[in-house]
Design a protein around this motif. Structure first.
Motif, short mmCIF file in Angstrom:
data_model
loop_
_atom_site.label_atom_id
_atom_site.label_comp_id
_atom_site.label_asym_id
_atom_site.label_seq_id
_atom_site.Cartn_x
_atom_site.Cartn_y
_atom_site.Cartn_z
N ILE A 176 0.84 -1.20 0.00
CA ILE A 176 0.00 0.00 0.00
C ILE A 176 0.88 1.26 0.00
CG2 ILE A 176 -1.60 1.36 1.41
CD1 ILE A 176 -2.91 -1.27 2.25
N THR A 234 2.29 1.69 -3.40
CA THR A 234 1.25 2.18 -4.32
C THR A 234 1.08 3.68 -4.19
OG1 THR A 234 0.09 0.06 -4.18
CG2 THR A 234 -1.18 1.97 -4.96
N SER A 239 -1.22 -9.50 -2.15
CA SER A 239 -1.38 -8.07 -1.84
C SER A 239 -1.53 -7.25 -3.10
CB SER A 239 -0.18 -7.58 -1.03
OG SER A 239 -0.07 -8.27 0.20
N LEU A 290 -4.95 -5.06 -4.26
CA LEU A 290 -4.96 -3.63 -4.57
C LEU A 290 -5.35 -3.38 -6.01
CD1 LEU A 290 -1.87 -2.20 -2.65
CD2 LEU A 290 -4.27 -2.06 -2.07
N MET A 326 -7.23 1.28 6.37
CA MET A 326 -5.77 1.30 6.30
C MET A 326 -5.14 1.50 7.67
SD MET A 326 -4.85 3.31 2.74
CE MET A 326 -6.16 4.53 2.73
N VAL A 367 -1.19 0.56 8.48
CA VAL A 367 -0.56 1.43 7.48
C VAL A 367 -0.23 2.77 8.14
CG1 VAL A 367 -0.95 2.67 5.31
CG2 VAL A 367 -1.73 0.32 5.57
N LEU A 403 -3.14 8.36 0.46
CA LEU A 403 -3.70 7.48 -0.55
C LEU A 403 -5.20 7.69 -0.69
CD1 LEU A 403 -3.19 5.28 -2.59
CD2 LEU A 403 -3.44 3.57 -0.77
#
Length: 632
Positions: free
Chosen positions: A119, A122, A184, A188, A221, A226, A234
């Protein structure tokens, strides 16, 4: 999460296995990043302190201000913030909620860690090209004093994101299993495809789609651990990419805007100062003086704990630094007197919540930066709310000790009290120097931090002489790491707040909040409850950056004084931050004291309950916050 390679992965006959080669590549990349970023960030902390002190000395002593000083400090500050963020990423020190993932089995936790890293990658990947485009756009803008392209400053964001991307890749190479990484990425990619397909229905929802991006998305998240800055960033990028045609370079611009305020340079300086007062022996000198005064009475060291937090909070501005300075100095003696370690952590934890408003709290500095409220007024208004909280905690301590045995501590003689006072005077003077300089307008909060660092070095080396120079480099690196973790959250939260404002949410929120029952009092109560909840999940700084610009104008329109509202918000967020089971401050207190959270959790509620009562008094009596402000 690092996994040591088993020796069977390496065969002398066959050379390195693919897993071993991947691991070694990741370790080599991680080592290179450590040497590149930690040394540079530590050097920038030193340069900023020296530069700001020279600015102050030149302006007030030589009466010849350095015209380019603030501009250079601002340029270096953004580099410090981003390199510090990289250091925090590599050391796993970004602010995040770990309460849920800590309860998972090891294998599932490894998958969640991998998902979190993907994440983060990303988010950085989506901003990578826009960040460099932003650098290109800023190349034509020339700074006023140094007359250099502003791209030299903002390139810190692009470089920092690039280094964080490399850090996450190194982490995946050293710890992630291929199956976890593949799942993962697939998850996503599927989520991205779902958002693309659902664009039409989401648009038809109007601003209700904000719930999906900024409530469900952010909370999901945060729950899986995260980093908060990535959760904010994000969610913002996903919303703008799906719902609008806004260029993502504007997100980078808003992050830059959030971190660009020079007043925020006070954050790394006060973090550095907080570490120095403990390393120089100044914190212990103040604690010893308080112990000589009241350490002999029943529950005396508990009162000393409250007083020490109050004093040291006035210097360090960092609650983690406060607790780390006090616990090693007080806890051994308190345990000798029969105090339960769980009770000690409960008091330490609640004291951290009680002292959130004491200047120069980092939250005070942040709230002044994002809302435009006078930092001098906030510093003046922050003393009495903490006094009310301290009185409430002292009442609980008195109640718990009223029927206990008399303290086993020996009453200090008059000579011993005078001696400890003389030893503590240089340390006790520092909070008054800092507060007076800011409140009287002699220096800004940023400048006075540099003065405080210089004062601490001189007094510590000349008077206390216990500083181990080998501690300096780790202190500098830790300062950069904590500062970077805080500042990039401010940047991400600024971008998120901007996106919410552009959506029209702020106008809708103002309409709803202005119609709450009970008028101004009802608004204060609802705000307090909201900030307690926000503080539990987001901590004080990201919560205030995100919601301060939205709620402060509403409070002002309802006739609530800015400083009064700020104190209510900060005190409430402190309660949330240190309230189990979600508040990360509670777990920080347990970690510092090396105590199992489950035992301390049962003991903390009477103290937090007393602080809830103190918050009610603070809401009902505005004078506590604004009574000492100068009249206009």
């Amino acid at each position: 999460m690092k996994n040591e390679l088993p020796m069977t992965d390496i065969s002398p006959a066959e050379g390195l296995s693919p897993r071993a080669a991947t691991f070694r590549l990741g370790r080599a990349l991680d080592t290179g990043l450590r040497w590149l970023t930690e040394g540079s960030a530590a050097l920038l902390v030193v340069v900023e302190v020296v530069l700001l002190f020279c600015n102050v000395f030149s302006r007030y002593v030589l009466n010849q201000p350095i015209v380019w000083g603030d501009e250079l400090a601002s340029l270096l500050f953004l580099w410090l913030a981003m390199l510090g963020s990289v250091v925090a990423m590599r050391r796993g020190e970004h602010m995040r909620l770990t309460s849920f993932i800590a309860r998972l089995p090891v294998e599932k936790r490894a998958f969640v860690d991998t998902l979190g890293a993907v994440i983060v990658i990303t988010f950085i990947g989506l901003l990578f090209t826009p960040a460099w485009e932003y650098v290109s756009d800023e190349w034509i803008i020339t700074t006023a004093a140094l007359e250099i392209p502003n791209a030299f400053r903002v390139s810190a964001i692009a470089v920092g994101l690039s280094l964080m991307l490399m850090t996450c890749v190194a982490r995946l190479l050293t710890s992630a299993r291929l199956i976890d990484f593949s799942v993962s990425v697939a998850m996503l990619a599927s989520l991205g495809g779902l958002l693309w397909v659902a664009e039409g229905p989401l648009l038809l929802m109007g601003n209700w789609n904000l719930v999906i991006f900024f409530m469900i998305g952010v909370m999901a998240m945060i729950i899986i651990g995260v980093p908060i800055m990535v959760a904010f960033g994000l969610a913002t990028v996903a919303y703008l990419s799906t719902m609008t045609g806004t260029p993502l370079s504007l997100v980078v611009g808003r992050m830059d805007e959030g971190m660009a305020s020079l007043i925020l340079l006070a954050i790394p300086l006060f973090v550095f100062l907080g570490a120095l007062i403990e390393a120089m022996g100044m914190a212990r000198a103040m604690i010893n003086f308080l112990c000589s005064l009241i350490g002999h009475v029943r529950g005396g060291l508990s009162y000393v704990l409250i007083g020490a937090i109050y004093l040291i909070s006035g210097i360090s501005g960092s609650k983690a630094a406060d607790m780390a300075a006090i616990a090693p100095a007080l806890f051994p003696e308190m345990k000798k007197r029969g105090e339960d370690e769980n009770e000690l952590v409960a008091m330490l934890n609640a004291s951290g919540a009680m002292s959130e408003t004491i200047p120069p709290s980092l939250v005070l500095i942040t709230i002044g930066s994002v809302t435009g409220v006078s930092i001098s007024a906030l510093f003046t208004g922050g003393f009495m709310p903490a006094v009310v909280g301290a009185i409430a905690m002292a009442a609980v301590i008195w109640w718990k000790n009223r029927k206990g045995e008399a303290s086993t501590g020996k009453r200090a003689s008059g000579k011993e009290i005078v001696r400890s006072l003389l030893v503590a005077v240089p340390a006790l003077a520092l909070p008054f120097v800092i507060r007076t300089a800011v409140v009287e307008g002699v220096a800004t909060a940023t400048e006075v931090a540099a003065i405080g660092v210089a004062y601490t070095f001189i007094v510590g080396l000349l008077c206390y002489r216990c500083f181990d120079w080998r501690r300096l480099y780790p202190i500098l690196v830790s300062t950069a790491s904590l500062s970077g973790a805080i500042l990039i959250i401010i940047g991400s939260a600024t971008a998120m707040a901007w996106a919410l404002t552009q959506s029209g949410f702020s106008h809708q929120l103002a309409q709803v909040m202005s119609t709450v029952p009970g008028g101004a009092l009802g608004f204060l109560i609802i705000s307090a409850v909201a900030f307690i909840l926000l503080g539990s999940f987001l901590e004080g700084i990201p919560a205030i950056v995100l919601f301060g610009p939205l709620l402060f104008p509403i409070a002002k329109a309802m006739g609530i004084h800015d400083v009064h509202y700020a104190m209510v918000a900060i005190f409430a967020m402190g309660l949330g931050l240190f309230a189990p089971p979600f508040g990360v401050g509670f777990y920080a207190a347990c970690a510092i004291a090396k105590v199992d959270p489950s035992g301390a959790m049962r003991r903390v509620w009477p103290y937090l309950g007393a602080l809830v009562v103190a918050l009610g008094v603070l809401i009902a009596v505005p004078w506590i916050s604004i009574g000492f402000l100068p009249t206009k």
